[in-house]
Design a protein around this motif. Structure first.
Motif, PDB file in Angstrom:
ATOM      1  N   GLY A  46       2.615   4.695  -7.891  1.00 19.33           N
ATOM      2  CA  GLY A  46       1.818   3.919  -7.285  1.00 19.33           C
ATOM      3  C   GLY A  46       2.632   2.617  -6.712  1.00 19.33           C
ATOM      4  N   GLY A  47       2.301   2.114  -5.564  1.00 14.88           N
ATOM      5  CA  GLY A  47       2.953   1.039  -5.062  1.00 14.88           C
ATOM      6  C   GLY A  47       2.448   0.725  -3.493  1.00 14.88           C
ATOM      7  N   GLU A  48       3.279   0.927  -2.635  1.00 14.14           N
ATOM      8  CA  GLU A  48       2.766   0.699  -1.121  1.00 14.14           C
ATOM      9  C   GLU A  48       3.401   1.731  -0.104  1.00 14.14           C
ATOM     10  OE1 GLU A  48       0.166  -1.474   0.034  1.00 14.14           O
ATOM     11  OE2 GLU A  48       0.761  -0.270   1.770  1.00 14.14           O
ATOM     12  N   SER A  49       2.483   2.539  -0.018  1.00 15.97           N
ATOM     13  CA  SER A  49       2.913   4.007   0.684  1.00 15.97           C
ATOM     14  C   SER A  49       4.003   3.739   1.931  1.00 15.97           C
ATOM     15  CB  SER A  49       1.847   4.997   1.048  1.00 15.97           C
ATOM     16  OG  SER A  49       1.048   4.194   1.797  1.00 15.97           O
ATOM     17  N   CYS A  79      -1.869   7.563  -6.395  1.00 17.11           N
ATOM     18  CA  CYS A  79      -2.019   6.262  -5.580  1.00 17.11           C
ATOM     19  C   CYS A  79      -1.114   6.588  -4.324  1.00 17.11           C
ATOM     20  CB  CYS A  79      -2.048   5.320  -6.433  1.00 17.11           C
ATOM     21  SG  CYS A  79      -3.252   3.938  -5.475  1.00 17.11           S
ATOM     22  N   ALA A  80      -0.171   5.448  -4.137  1.00 22.35           N
ATOM     23  CA  ALA A  80       0.437   5.566  -2.867  1.00 22.35           C
ATOM     24  C   ALA A  80       1.375   7.015  -2.894  1.00 22.35           C
ATOM     25  CB  ALA A  80       1.594   4.517  -3.206  1.00 22.35           C
ATOM     26  N   ILE A  83      -0.621   9.538  -1.205  1.00 26.22           N
ATOM     27  CA  ILE A  83      -0.693   9.206   0.267  1.00 26.22           C
ATOM     28  C   ILE A  83       0.653  10.092   0.841  1.00 26.22           C
ATOM     29  CG2 ILE A  83      -0.684   7.708   1.882  1.00 26.22           C
ATOM     30  CD1 ILE A  83      -2.175   5.607   0.158  1.00 26.22           C
ATOM     31  N   ARG A 108      -6.447   6.160   3.237  1.00 25.60           N
ATOM     32  CA  ARG A 108      -5.763   5.123   2.746  1.00 25.60           C
ATOM     33  C   ARG A 108      -6.511   3.750   2.477  1.00 25.60           C
ATOM     34  NH1 ARG A 108      -1.921   1.436   5.426  1.00 25.60           N
ATOM     35  NH2 ARG A 108      -1.022   0.464   3.672  1.00 25.60           N
ATOM     36  N   ASN A 109      -6.516   2.809   1.291  1.00 27.62           N
ATOM     37  CA  ASN A 109      -7.251   1.757   0.972  1.00 27.62           C
ATOM     38  C   ASN A 109      -8.760   2.098   0.753  1.00 27.62           C
ATOM     39  OD1 ASN A 109      -4.891   0.483   0.756  1.00 27.62           O
ATOM     40  ND2 ASN A 109      -4.795  -0.322   2.861  1.00 27.62           N
ATOM     41  N   ILE A 135      -6.633   1.195  -7.750  1.00 28.55           N
ATOM     42  CA  ILE A 135      -5.981  -0.387  -7.324  1.00 28.55           C
ATOM     43  C   ILE A 135      -5.712  -0.070  -5.811  1.00 28.55           C
ATOM     44  CG2 ILE A 135      -4.368  -2.204  -7.371  1.00 28.55           C
ATOM     45  CD1 ILE A 135      -3.844  -1.179 -10.431  1.00 28.55           C
ATOM     46  N   ARG A 136      -6.451  -0.568  -4.903  1.00 29.67           N
ATOM     47  CA  ARG A 136      -6.493  -0.274  -3.407  1.00 29.67           C
ATOM     48  C   ARG A 136      -6.280   1.278  -2.968  1.00 29.67           C
ATOM     49  NH1 ARG A 136      -6.463  -4.045   0.108  1.00 29.67           N
ATOM     50  NH2 ARG A 136      -4.745  -3.271   1.458  1.00 29.67           N
ATOM     51  N   HIS A 180      -4.608   5.504 -11.494  1.00 33.36           N
ATOM     52  CA  HIS A 180      -3.046   5.222 -12.235  1.00 33.36           C
ATOM     53  C   HIS A 180      -3.136   5.603 -13.641  1.00 33.36           C
ATOM     54  CE1 HIS A 180      -1.342   2.927  -8.921  1.00 33.36           C
ATOM     55  NE2 HIS A 180      -2.640   2.597  -8.675  1.00 33.36           N
TER      56      HIS A 180
HETATM   57  N1  GLN Z   1      -2.847   0.751  -0.997  1.00 33.16           N
HETATM   58  C1  GLN Z   1      -1.625   1.181  -1.242  1.00 33.16           C
HETATM   59  C2  GLN Z   1      -1.008   2.186  -0.077  1.00 33.16           C
HETATM   60  O1  GLN Z   1      -1.688   2.266   0.916  1.00 33.16           O
HETATM   61  C3  GLN Z   1      -1.650   2.281  -2.476  1.00 33.16           C
HETATM   62  C4  GLN Z   1      -2.056   1.518  -3.652  1.00 33.16           C
HETATM   63  C5  GLN Z   1      -1.421   1.952  -5.128  1.00 33.16           C
HETATM   64  O2  GLN Z   1      -0.568   2.591  -5.069  1.00 33.16           O
HETATM   65  N2  GLN Z   1      -1.988   1.258  -6.301  1.00 33.16           N
HETATM   66  O3  GLN Z   1       0.030   2.676  -0.416  1.00 33.16           O
END
Ligand code: GLN
Length: 201
Positions: A46-49, A79-80, A83, A108-109, A135-136, A180
């Motif tokens: 997870g993180g920011e894709s 998560c990310a 995606i 996403r989100n 988380i988001r 997660h």
């Molecule tokens: N919002 C993030 C994204 O678009 C995913 C968030 C997460 O991995 N916790 O990548």
């Protein structure tokens, strides 16, 4: 012993390394194509894709990783990571790269439109009841043929428009969760993935 890499460009890498080590595999961070070549499976954290997708290109990992997943290397995205593995993304950035491998459409989100984080008790196929932390997070809008739905958000007042949404899927050697498991200390989803790695190698 199987070797499982965690893509270590951005995101919650350390938590996945711990969860994998607890599932009795050699867990290693991956930042270079040579490191990718040495693993039997990969976890996308997870993180920011959008950031991870940009770094995949910078670190020259985008094509090699795409190719290995295409060739059958087991991959698990949380998560990310989910995606990145999706063949199609809604509400993504136009310049966002996909690794692909999962015939799903993710939004996403999606949960973030209601609240930034959300928790639910899920019934996860082959795993059992799971406390899931989002988380988001994305959710899966639709799945293609050949994709198994492993978990959905249960109906409840708090779930709102998330109720019934698909949040865990598997297609052959590719597994993904919107949530997660690496953050809750519940090793069962990682063990499910490690079993996929062992049966593929
Ligand atoms: N919002 C993030 C994204 O678009 C995913 C968030 C997460 O991995 N916790 O990548």
């Amino acid at each position: 012993m199987s070797v499982v890499g965690v893509l270590a460009l951005q995101g919650d890498v350390r938590e996945h390394l711990v969860s994998l080590a607890e599932a009795d595999v050699l867990a290693r961070p991956i930042r270079r194509p040579e490191e990718l070549a040495e693993v039997d499976g990969v976890v996308l954290p997870g993180g920011e894709s959008t950031t991870i997708s940009r770094l995949l290109e910078t670190f020259e990992l985008l094509e090699p990783l795409r190719q290995r997943i295409k060739d059958g290397m087991p991959a698990y995205g949380s998560c990310a990571g989910m995606i990145l593995l999706a063949d199609q993304v809604l509400d993504g950035r136009p310049d966002q790269h996909q690794l692909g491998g999962l015939d799903i459409v993710v939004r996403r989100n999606a949960f973030g439109r209601q609240v930034d984080s959300f928790e639910a008790e899920l019934d996860f196929t082959e795993v059992g009841p799971v406390h899931a932390v989002f988380i988001r997070a994305p959710w899966v809008e639709s799945v293609g043929e050949g994709v198994e739905v492993l978990a959905r958000v249960p109906e409840s007042a708090e779930a709102g428009e998330a109720a019934g949404r698909i949040v865990a899927v598997r297609q052959g050697h590719v597994l993904a969760t919107s949530f997660h498991p690496e953050l809750t200390g519940d090793g069962r989803v990682h063990r499910l993935f490690v079993d996929m790695v062992r049966s593929a190698s």
